[in-house]
Design a protein around this motif. Structure first.
Motif, short mmCIF file in Angstrom:
data_model
loop_
_atom_site.label_atom_id
_atom_site.label_comp_id
_atom_site.label_asym_id
_atom_site.label_seq_id
_atom_site.Cartn_x
_atom_site.Cartn_y
_atom_site.Cartn_z
N GLU A 1 21.83 20.44 -9.77
CA GLU A 1 22.95 20.24 -10.71
C GLU A 1 24.11 19.49 -10.06
O GLU A 1 24.89 18.83 -10.75
CB GLU A 1 23.46 21.58 -11.25
N LEU B 1 24.27 15.79 -10.92
CA LEU B 1 24.84 15.49 -12.24
C LEU B 1 26.36 15.64 -12.21
O LEU B 1 27.10 14.79 -12.73
CB LEU B 1 24.23 16.45 -13.28
N LEU B 2 26.84 16.70 -11.56
CA LEU B 2 28.29 16.92 -11.52
C LEU B 2 28.98 15.81 -10.73
O LEU B 2 30.08 15.37 -11.09
CB LEU B 2 28.60 18.30 -10.93
N ARG C 1 29.29 12.80 -13.02
CA ARG C 1 30.37 12.98 -14.00
C ARG C 1 31.73 12.78 -13.33
O ARG C 1 32.60 12.11 -13.88
CB ARG C 1 30.30 14.40 -14.58
N ARG D 1 29.14 15.62 -28.01
CA ARG D 1 27.88 16.32 -28.31
C ARG D 1 27.75 16.54 -29.81
O ARG D 1 28.22 17.55 -30.34
CB ARG D 1 27.83 17.65 -27.55
N ARG E 1 33.82 17.80 -25.50
CA ARG E 1 33.98 18.69 -24.34
C ARG E 1 34.64 17.93 -23.20
O ARG E 1 34.16 16.85 -22.82
CB ARG E 1 32.57 19.17 -23.94
N TYR F 1 34.90 23.98 -13.65
CA TYR F 1 33.78 23.32 -12.98
C TYR F 1 34.21 22.69 -11.65
O TYR F 1 33.43 22.60 -10.73
CB TYR F 1 33.19 22.22 -13.87
N ASP G 1 30.52 23.83 -22.72
CA ASP G 1 29.15 24.05 -22.27
C ASP G 1 28.50 25.12 -23.14
O ASP G 1 27.38 24.95 -23.63
CB ASP G 1 29.18 24.49 -20.79
#
Ligand code: IPM
Ligand code: MG
Length: 371
Positions: free
Chosen positions: A90, A93-94, A97, A107, A135, A142, A250
């Motif tokens: 993960e 991906l973070l 971003r 979304r 979002r 995060y 999320d």
């Protein structure tokens, strides 16, 4: 002919299975469209960890920064449960971003008419559902510091995450929500926990002030995040645009996904701010669902969220609105014909695998373009 450069990051689990179907659509566009897409494929998540001990390499990050857009599959799986926190799948991906500054995550939760019976809620509650969750994606708990586990003596440890938002972060994501609301139902529901959290108090204040100052034509209401979760399953059609922070977004987007019949249906777009000179935004497009390692490689995965994410890419990165509409219509048409992957299967319909569904969508796109 305009040429666009896409970085494809299939990732782990079903990521490669569904990415292959998005590539079929891109091949069709290259053969039949007005624009050309050049693609480059690279590793992310567990696949990148296995190759070079990092969930995304600096070299891949550089390609991502230079690309016109990134298409992302999914990351993670039990295989990497034991790897260090900083290199877990993960984290790739973070990092994408954060480093691409993709603060705005869109979304959309749309219930295709053909799928109204696949939802766990009653048909009349979800039929015609069209919600857009906005979002915040680069802030909040995060990424807030400190983020750590510390020793506090006596055999005790303390886990700390920090929920933090500055005015500008709230304002820029709220602006995205207001602007998009104007193009649809003209209503924003801002969701936070101002009854418990200081960041929620500030969130509420900033959104209210911005709404009054620049968007008085857009209806704005506020809903505590827990109540918003409840209302999403009680009467989801009351919502148009839901605006929320990273963590609530999320959770609420997974709830919204199930309303539409399956987590396998929800696409997303993650966008940065428009560049001051070129006006172009950094962007990454990914399905909301995860890597589903249990069905990886079996041909059972639903490629619709991935293909719908490509449709969002056409729409938001390349302003190819007509083609995006046609691709969305092709998805609806394949569903109307009764084709279903296992996750959305119901009695009397035709169960197909990942590749059949992808090919059927391309065939619908092709047929509609020749009609
Ligand atoms: C999502 C996912 C990610 C998140 C994970 C994979 C880090 O759940 O995109 O919703 O928590 O943002
Ligand atoms: Mg999630």
């Amino acid at each position: 002919m305009a040429t666009h450069r896409l970085l494809l990051l299939p990732g782990d689990g079903i990521g490669p299975d569904i990415m292959a179907e998005a590539v079929k659509v891109l091949d069709w566009i290259n053969a039949n469209g007005t624009d050309r897409f050049e693609t480059e494929e690279d590793l992310v998540g567990g696949a990148a960890y296995d190759a070079h001990g990092q969930s995304i390499s600096d070299a891949t990050m550089k390609i991502a920064l230079d690309a016109d857009a990134v298409l992302f599959g999914a990351v993670g799986g039990p295989k990497w449960d034991g790897v260090g926190y900083d290199v877990r799948p993960e984290a790739g991906l973070l990092r994408l971003r954060k480093d691409l500054q993709l603060f705005a995550n869109l979304r959309p939760a749309i219930c295709y008419p053909a799928l109204a019976d696949s939802s766990s809620l009653k048909r009349d509650v979800v039929e015609g559902l069209d919600i857009l969750i906005i979002r915040e994606l680069t802030g909040g708990v995060y990424f807030g510091e400190p983020k750590e586990i510390i020793d506090i003596g006596n055999g005790q440890k303390r886990g700390i995450d920090t929920q933090v938002y500055d005015t500008f972060e709230i304002e820029r994501i709220a602006r995205v929500a207001f602007e998009l609301a104007r193009t649809r139902g003209n209503k924003v529901t801002s969701s936070e926990k101002r009854n418990v959290m200081k960041s929620g108090v500030l969130w509420n204040e900033v959104v209210t002030a911005l709404g009054a100052r620049d968007y008085s034509d857009v209806a704005l209401d506020h809903m505590l995040a827990d109540a918003c979760g409840m209302q999403l399953v009680r009467w989801p059609k009351q919502f148009d645009v839901i605006l929320c922070d990273n963590l609530f977004g999320d959770m609420l987007s997974d709830v919204a996904a199930m309303l539409t019949g399956s987590l396998g249906m929800l696409p997303s777009a993650s966008l940065g701010a428009p560049d001051a000179t070129s006006g172009k935004r950094k962007a990454l497009y990914e399905p909301v669902h995860g890597s589903a390692p249990d069905i990886a490689g079996t041909g059972a995965a639903n490629p619709i969220a991935m293909i719908a994410s490509l449709a969002m890419c056409l729409r938001y990165s390349f302003n190819m609105v007509d083609l995006a509409d046609r691709l969305d219509a092709a998805i609806a048409a394949a569903l109307d014909k009764g084709l279903r992957t296992a996750d959305i299967m119901s009695d009397g319909l035709t169960q197909v695998g990942t590749t059949e569904m992808g090919s059927a969508i391309v065939a619908e796109l092709d047929a509609a373009s020749r009609a």
